[in-house]
Enzyme design. Sequence first.
Site, PDB file in Angstrom:
ATOM      1  N   CYS A   1       7.979 -13.870  -3.154  1.00 20.83           N
ATOM      2  CA  CYS A   1       7.722 -12.847  -2.145  1.00 20.83           C
ATOM      3  C   CYS A   1       8.230 -13.241  -0.623  1.00 20.83           C
ATOM      4  O   CYS A   1       8.291 -12.382   0.135  1.00 20.83           O
ATOM      5  CB  CYS A   1       6.315 -12.622  -2.256  1.00 20.83           C
ATOM      6  SG  CYS A   1       5.585 -12.146  -3.815  1.00 20.83           S
TER       7      CYS A   1
ATOM      8  N   HIS B   1       4.138  -9.270   4.615  1.00 19.98           N
ATOM      9  CA  HIS B   1       4.269  -9.184   3.240  1.00 19.98           C
ATOM     10  C   HIS B   1       2.878  -8.552   2.497  1.00 19.98           C
ATOM     11  O   HIS B   1       1.716  -8.812   3.052  1.00 19.98           O
ATOM     12  CB  HIS B   1       4.344 -10.588   2.344  1.00 19.98           C
ATOM     13  CG  HIS B   1       4.282 -10.524   1.001  1.00 19.98           C
ATOM     14  ND1 HIS B   1       4.889  -9.410   0.168  1.00 19.98           N
ATOM     15  CD2 HIS B   1       3.456 -11.023  -0.050  1.00 19.98           C
ATOM     16  CE1 HIS B   1       4.505  -9.638  -1.234  1.00 19.98           C
ATOM     17  NE2 HIS B   1       3.870 -10.502  -1.160  1.00 19.98           N
TER      18      HIS B   1
ATOM     19  N   ASN C   1       2.472  -4.494  -4.140  1.00 17.14           N
ATOM     20  CA  ASN C   1       3.176  -5.709  -3.820  1.00 17.14           C
ATOM     21  C   ASN C   1       4.513  -5.300  -4.465  1.00 17.14           C
ATOM     22  O   ASN C   1       4.636  -5.500  -5.694  1.00 17.14           O
ATOM     23  CB  ASN C   1       2.387  -6.707  -4.297  1.00 17.14           C
ATOM     24  CG  ASN C   1       2.978  -8.145  -3.944  1.00 17.14           C
ATOM     25  OD1 ASN C   1       4.271  -8.344  -3.888  1.00 17.14           O
ATOM     26  ND2 ASN C   1       2.092  -9.193  -4.069  1.00 17.14           N
TER      27      ASN C   1
HETATM   28  N1  COA Z   1      -9.880  -3.949 -13.230  1.00 17.24           N
HETATM   29  C1  COA Z   1     -11.192  -4.346 -13.517  1.00 17.24           C
HETATM   30  N2  COA Z   1     -11.561  -5.398 -13.647  1.00 17.24           N
HETATM   31  C2  COA Z   1     -10.804  -6.458 -13.518  1.00 17.24           C
HETATM   32  C3  COA Z   1      -9.479  -6.354 -13.097  1.00 17.24           C
HETATM   33  C4  COA Z   1      -9.040  -4.915 -13.184  1.00 17.24           C
HETATM   34  N3  COA Z   1      -7.627  -4.735 -12.805  1.00 17.24           N
HETATM   35  N4  COA Z   1      -8.733  -7.479 -12.951  1.00 17.24           N
HETATM   36  C5  COA Z   1      -9.742  -8.378 -13.294  1.00 17.24           C
HETATM   37  N5  COA Z   1     -10.909  -7.745 -13.306  1.00 17.24           N
HETATM   38  C6  COA Z   1     -12.355  -8.430 -13.636  1.00 17.24           C
HETATM   39  C7  COA Z   1     -12.090  -9.884 -14.221  1.00 17.24           C
HETATM   40  O1  COA Z   1     -11.980  -9.825 -15.444  1.00 17.24           O
HETATM   41  C8  COA Z   1     -13.307 -10.469 -13.819  1.00 17.24           C
HETATM   42  O2  COA Z   1     -14.363 -10.018 -14.733  1.00 17.24           O
HETATM   43  P1  COA Z   1     -15.632 -11.136 -14.919  1.00 17.24           P
HETATM   44  O3  COA Z   1     -16.280 -11.385 -13.695  1.00 17.24           O
HETATM   45  O4  COA Z   1     -16.433 -10.322 -16.066  1.00 17.24           O
HETATM   46  O5  COA Z   1     -14.762 -12.215 -15.757  1.00 17.24           O
HETATM   47  C9  COA Z   1     -13.881  -9.920 -12.415  1.00 17.24           C
HETATM   48  O6  COA Z   1     -12.776  -8.572 -12.300  1.00 17.24           O
HETATM   49  C10 COA Z   1     -13.307 -10.842 -11.170  1.00 17.24           C
HETATM   50  O7  COA Z   1     -12.050 -11.204 -11.425  1.00 17.24           O
HETATM   51  P2  COA Z   1     -11.166 -11.931 -10.340  1.00 17.24           P
HETATM   52  O8  COA Z   1      -9.926 -12.356 -10.897  1.00 17.24           O
HETATM   53  O9  COA Z   1     -12.230 -12.916  -9.968  1.00 17.24           O
HETATM   54  O10 COA Z   1     -11.008 -10.647  -9.326  1.00 17.24           O
HETATM   55  P3  COA Z   1     -10.881 -10.841  -7.762  1.00 17.24           P
HETATM   56  O11 COA Z   1     -11.794 -10.197  -6.953  1.00 17.24           O
HETATM   57  O12 COA Z   1     -10.310 -12.232  -7.650  1.00 17.24           O
HETATM   58  O13 COA Z   1      -9.446  -9.660  -7.729  1.00 17.24           O
HETATM   59  C11 COA Z   1      -7.127 -10.003  -7.433  1.00 17.24           C
HETATM   60  C12 COA Z   1      -8.471 -10.188  -8.646  1.00 17.24           C
HETATM   61  C13 COA Z   1      -5.903 -10.134  -8.458  1.00 17.24           C
HETATM   62  C14 COA Z   1      -6.958  -8.440  -7.158  1.00 17.24           C
HETATM   63  C15 COA Z   1      -7.418 -11.026  -6.430  1.00 17.24           C
HETATM   64  O14 COA Z   1      -7.608 -12.143  -6.807  1.00 17.24           O
HETATM   65  C16 COA Z   1      -5.935 -11.142  -5.580  1.00 17.24           C
HETATM   66  O15 COA Z   1      -5.565 -10.153  -4.905  1.00 17.24           O
HETATM   67  N6  COA Z   1      -5.646 -12.223  -5.750  1.00 17.24           N
HETATM   68  C17 COA Z   1      -4.315 -12.545  -4.839  1.00 17.24           C
HETATM   69  C18 COA Z   1      -3.035 -11.874  -5.486  1.00 17.24           C
HETATM   70  C19 COA Z   1      -1.969 -11.971  -4.584  1.00 17.24           C
HETATM   71  O16 COA Z   1      -1.894 -11.709  -3.431  1.00 17.24           O
HETATM   72  N7  COA Z   1      -0.810 -12.177  -5.211  1.00 17.24           N
HETATM   73  C20 COA Z   1       0.544 -12.027  -4.869  1.00 17.24           C
HETATM   74  C21 COA Z   1       0.934 -13.197  -3.926  1.00 17.24           C
HETATM   75  S1  COA Z   1       2.674 -12.961  -3.197  1.00 17.24           S
END
Ligand code: COA
Length: 339
Positions: free
Chosen positions: A123, A266, A296
């Site tokens: 990114c 970004h 993204n």
């Molecule tokens: N829809 C519904 N539930 C979802 C889901 C989705 N799309 N994705 C994950 N979950 C669930 C998980 O399974 C988990 O369930 P559990 O508690 O029963 O195990 C719960 O939601 C929490 O998961 P988690 O991964 O901790 O969610 P989060 O709050 O961290 O959100 C992201 C996930 C990916 C949105 C977040 O971590 C994020 O934005 N991270 C940064 C990613 C990023 O910026 N990447 C690019 C870098 S350039």
Amino acid sequence: MTPPLPSSPRGVRIAGTGHYLPSNVISNKDLERWMDTSDEWIVQRTGIRERRRIDRDKGETTTSISVAALSRALDNAGLKPTDLDMLIVATVSMEMTCPSTSCRVAEAIGAGACGAVDLSAACCGFVYATNFAHELVKGGAYRTVGVVGVDVLTPLMDYCTEGRGTAILFGDAAGAAVYTATSDPSKGILAQAMHSDGHGWKHLYIPREPRDFPEDADPNRRKLGLMYMNGREVYKFAVTKFQDLIAQTLDKAGLRAEDIDQFVCHQSNARILEAARERFGIPHEKFYTNIERVGNTSAGSVPVCLDELRRSGRIHDGQKILLVAFGGGLTWASSLWQL
Ligand code: COA
């Protein structure tokens, strides 16, 4: 190739920008049909409502959308493809390992024998490439350098419940900028930073061979050629590094957040962006976001924002703008410009 400028002092200016978004839309409602998720969950956790996807039937590829973005940037600059002395394409979704995407883009656009090279910094790719392009022009060896930031990541997503933490985020896009020499030495980069931390590689990776998986990868979820992301770890990294990077770059330039006319960031996640905006007390109108519409788009993210801002008149000559990105590698980079 354009004739060389007289020897220094010389500055660097953004002569033109362009972008291309594929017309296919993946909405959160589409994702609801493909996996166990909801529009409400996605909007609340990421701020994304829809993202774009290339259409192979229309011939859209990493190369074709790069050509479209670069050709718009050249038009915007009033330059011809043969005016390019060098082309840098930043991407992690090149169609082949060899030849580079940049060689194919240069050929397709009719850039003659200009230098062409790909750059891989996920990114951060466009910001890294912009810093390199600036130095090539500033140093006097090249007069006009094109930079494309492009990624086509939708084919690398696992559109099922197991892959939902990653698949909801990414979309396809290309953005481009043309940098050229100017006799005004005040124009160009005032401060920049480029960093990496390979310890975090396994938080965001695209495995090609079975040996590429980290030891602790789930044995039931080892599909080659797809993107894997540990969202929680990337979130922790991003939310702190993004803010540290802004502070570090401002400090290097001896400026404060209020001196910056526009932050071009970004678009990773609306919550990460909002945390940075709040910490520095930046008003909404100086902190552009388009993540709601495009998701993204990795290396495409910063140049698409840059072009949308320039075309809407929110970025113009005389301003100071700060480009900031972070991503896989892990990498983080910035570029603070006097336009
Ligand atoms: N829809 C519904 N539930 C979802 C889901 C989705 N799309 N994705 C994950 N979950 C669930 C998980 O399974 C988990 O369930 P559990 O508690 O029963 O195990 C719960 O939601 C929490 O998961 P988690 O991964 O901790 O969610 P989060 O709050 O961290 O959100 C992201 C996930 C990916 C949105 C977040 O971590 C994020 O934005 N991270 C940064 C990613 C990023 O910026 N990447 C690019 C870098 S350039």
